[in-house]
Design an enzyme around this catalytic site. Structure first.
Site: not given
Ligand code: GLC
Length: 535
Positions: A30, A34, A38, A209, A272
């Site tokens: 940080d 705050d 960041d 994602d 992912e």
């Molecule tokens: C993926 C992310 C997770 C998020 C989800 C929705 O699984 O890693 O953290 O909540 O997608 O975007």
């Protein structure tokens, strides 16, 4: 910002053999005091990563967001979240990382936006709005209720009624994360622009994602029932057949791979891919023309045994198309930290796991804190910040693996200044922190650094060959490139075992050179220089 300068030492596919590092920006460092990490904090911590020997970092979401899901609810794909910094800060971070020979990956969320995104704000303004078709809308089902039986990630109905129009919109996550409609060509156009915008600024790639999401069944059919829930098979008694893993999604990645590879230094698409089936996982690589890397969730959810982990390796590699690289990780911001899940905080097991992660072929992704063996933190309910898992019985709270990086032994762990309260509580930083481990060359941090140096020398720019070798029970013995690795997944010493070449690195003092070969102590592992040709 121009293109990332290609170092001849890295090779054409810079991620082959690389060690990446996932950095949860809000929890790293940080700089503006705050209580939240960041981008300037990330810059300030780069020397640690350079010393450790990582080749690239993946930043958790950096784009503007209302933070219902900490950045996974994006309200502007072309900006930087003001709480994290500015576009200039991000440019500077890319440049500073580049000076240290490190690449920067961002997190891209193409499955859904925030309900605060201007596209959605317009979409809810009426059925005839320009962006209505960007989202998935449907009328009530036959019983007058939601259109089908889909559930969102919290277990609630995945549809929210928009009363003025009488239509429901789909959300596979929170109601404030409406799913995009990938049947709409304009959505494809938007994301091509988003990719080019960031690649043009020198971003080296994206972690994608919910990469198995995107398209939904055109007929919105009910998901079939599932007898037993599991993180990979499905939850809430439903198999995710129609709301994920649709065949049309592959076309998106074919399109994106052409874009990613059109740069002099190819950009990386790391998915992912939350699937339990090796064939389905490999399918996201297409014929070497879709995602270049896919996260391996069967590995993450495997039990910490030689048989299960070796089985995942064999299953994965048997399916991957030639020339494609596997990717391995054991901790992340959703599933928790391996030093807890696999190792119960046992230092011997933590080192064993790190040694294995560092010697598997392909790409390895560490999570911030893995290098010091950071464990999950039991965050009391009143301090929890993750709305998705708050009060959600049956699902572990994700805050446990998002607590501040433990830089030193001070009350705020060196994450923020002494008077500031960090956004999540600090774990046991007296037991594990970077400063103390830097002082001690026998620490896990130094061990991890030696592992990454060895990995870089042996594997960088290559996908090492892999072959499992016959071994006594509870041992996982494999050849990776010119290394032989033996790991004892047992609390008992292993039988003496002849591994051939000289020892390059081991997890500790528990290994002896005995007449019958090497004896691995409980939870010990060793890397030796292989003798003889790779099989
Ligand atoms: C993926 C992310 C997770 C998020 C989800 C929705 O699984 O890693 O953290 O909540 O997608 O975007």
């Amino acid at each position: 910002m121009g293109d990332v300068v290609e170092s001849s030492a890295i090779g054409h596919r810079w991620w082959h053999g690389a060690a990446l590092y996932q950095l949860y920006v809000r929890s790293w460092l940080d700089a503006d005091h705050d209580g939240y990490g960041d981008l300037r904090g990330v810059i300030a911590g780069l020397d640690h990563l350079s010393w450790l020997g990582v080749d690239g970092i993946w930043l958790s979401p950096t784009m503007p967001s209302p933070d219902d899901d900490w950045g996974y609810d994006v309200s502007d794909y072309l900006g930087v979240h003001p709480e994290l910094g500015t576009l200039d800060d991000l440019d500077r971070l890319i440049a500073e990382a580049g000076k240290r020979d490190m690449r920067v990956l961002l997190d891209l969320v193409p499955n859904h936006t925030s309900s605060a995104h201007p596209w959605f704000v317009d979409a809810v303004s009426g059925p005839d709005s320009v962006h209505r078709g960007y989202y998935v809308w449907a009328g009530p089902g036959p019983d007058g209720g939601p259109p089908n039986n889909w559930r969102d990630a919290t277990g609630a109905v995945a549809w929210t009624l928009d009363e003025p129009s009488g239509q429901y919109y789909l959300h596979n996550f929170l109601a404030t994360q409406p799913d995009l409609n990938w049947w709409e060509p304009a959505v494809h156009g938007e994301f091509r622009e988003i990719l080019r915008f960031w690649f043009g600024r020198g971003v080296a790639g994206f972690r994608i994602d919910v990469a198995h999401g995107l398209y939904k069944d055109a007929l919105l059919r009910d998901n079939p029932p599932l007898a037993v829930d599991s993180p990979l098979a499905g939850r809430f008694g439903l198999k995710p057949v129609y709301n994920a893993n649709r065949p049309e999604t592959h076309e998106v990645y074919k399109d994106w791979r052409v874009i990613a590879e059109s740069y002099p230094s190819p950009r990386l698409l790391l998915g992912e891919t939350w699937v339990g089936d090796f064939a389905a996982l490999a399918a996201y690589h297409g014929h070497g023309d879709e995602l270049q890397l896919t996260f391996n969730f069967p590995f993450i959810f495997a039990r910490f045994t030689a048989t299960e982990l070796a089985g995942v390796l064999a299953g994965t590699l048997a399916q991957l198309p030639a020339g494609e690289s596997p990717a391995w990780t054991a901790s992340n911001h959703d599933v928790g930290r391996f030093p807890t899940r696999w190792c119960g905080g046992d230092e011997r097991k933590i080192r064993l796991a790190l040694l294995v992660l560092a010697t598997l072929p392909g790409t390895t992704v560490l999570y911030y804190g893995d290098e010091i063996g950071m464990t999950d933190v039991d965050v009391p309910p009143e301090l929890q910040r993750d709305r998705m898992t708050l009060g959600n019985l049956g699902r572990s709270n994700r805050d446990r693996a998002r607590t501040p990086m433990q830089w030193d032994g001070s009350p705020s762990a060196g994450f923020t200044s002494a008077m500031v309260r960090p956004w999540l509580p600090v774990g046991d930083n007296a037991a594990r922190n970077v400063a103390a481990q830097r002082e001690d060359q026998a620490s896990t941090l130094w061990f991890c650094r030696r592992l990454l140096a060895l990995r870089r020398a042996e594997f960088r720019g290559k996908i090492a060959s892999y072959a499992e070798l016959a071994s006594p029970r509870d041992l996982w013995v494999y050849r990776a490139g010119a290394l032989t690795v033996a790991a004892n997944f047992s609390g008992d010493p292993a039988e003496p075992f002849d591994l051939g070449g000289p020892v390059l690195l081991s997890t500790g003092t528990v290994i002896k050179d005995a007449p019958g070969g090497i004896t691995l102590g409980p939870w010990a592992a060793v890397i030796v220089r292989a003798t003889g040709p790779a099989s």
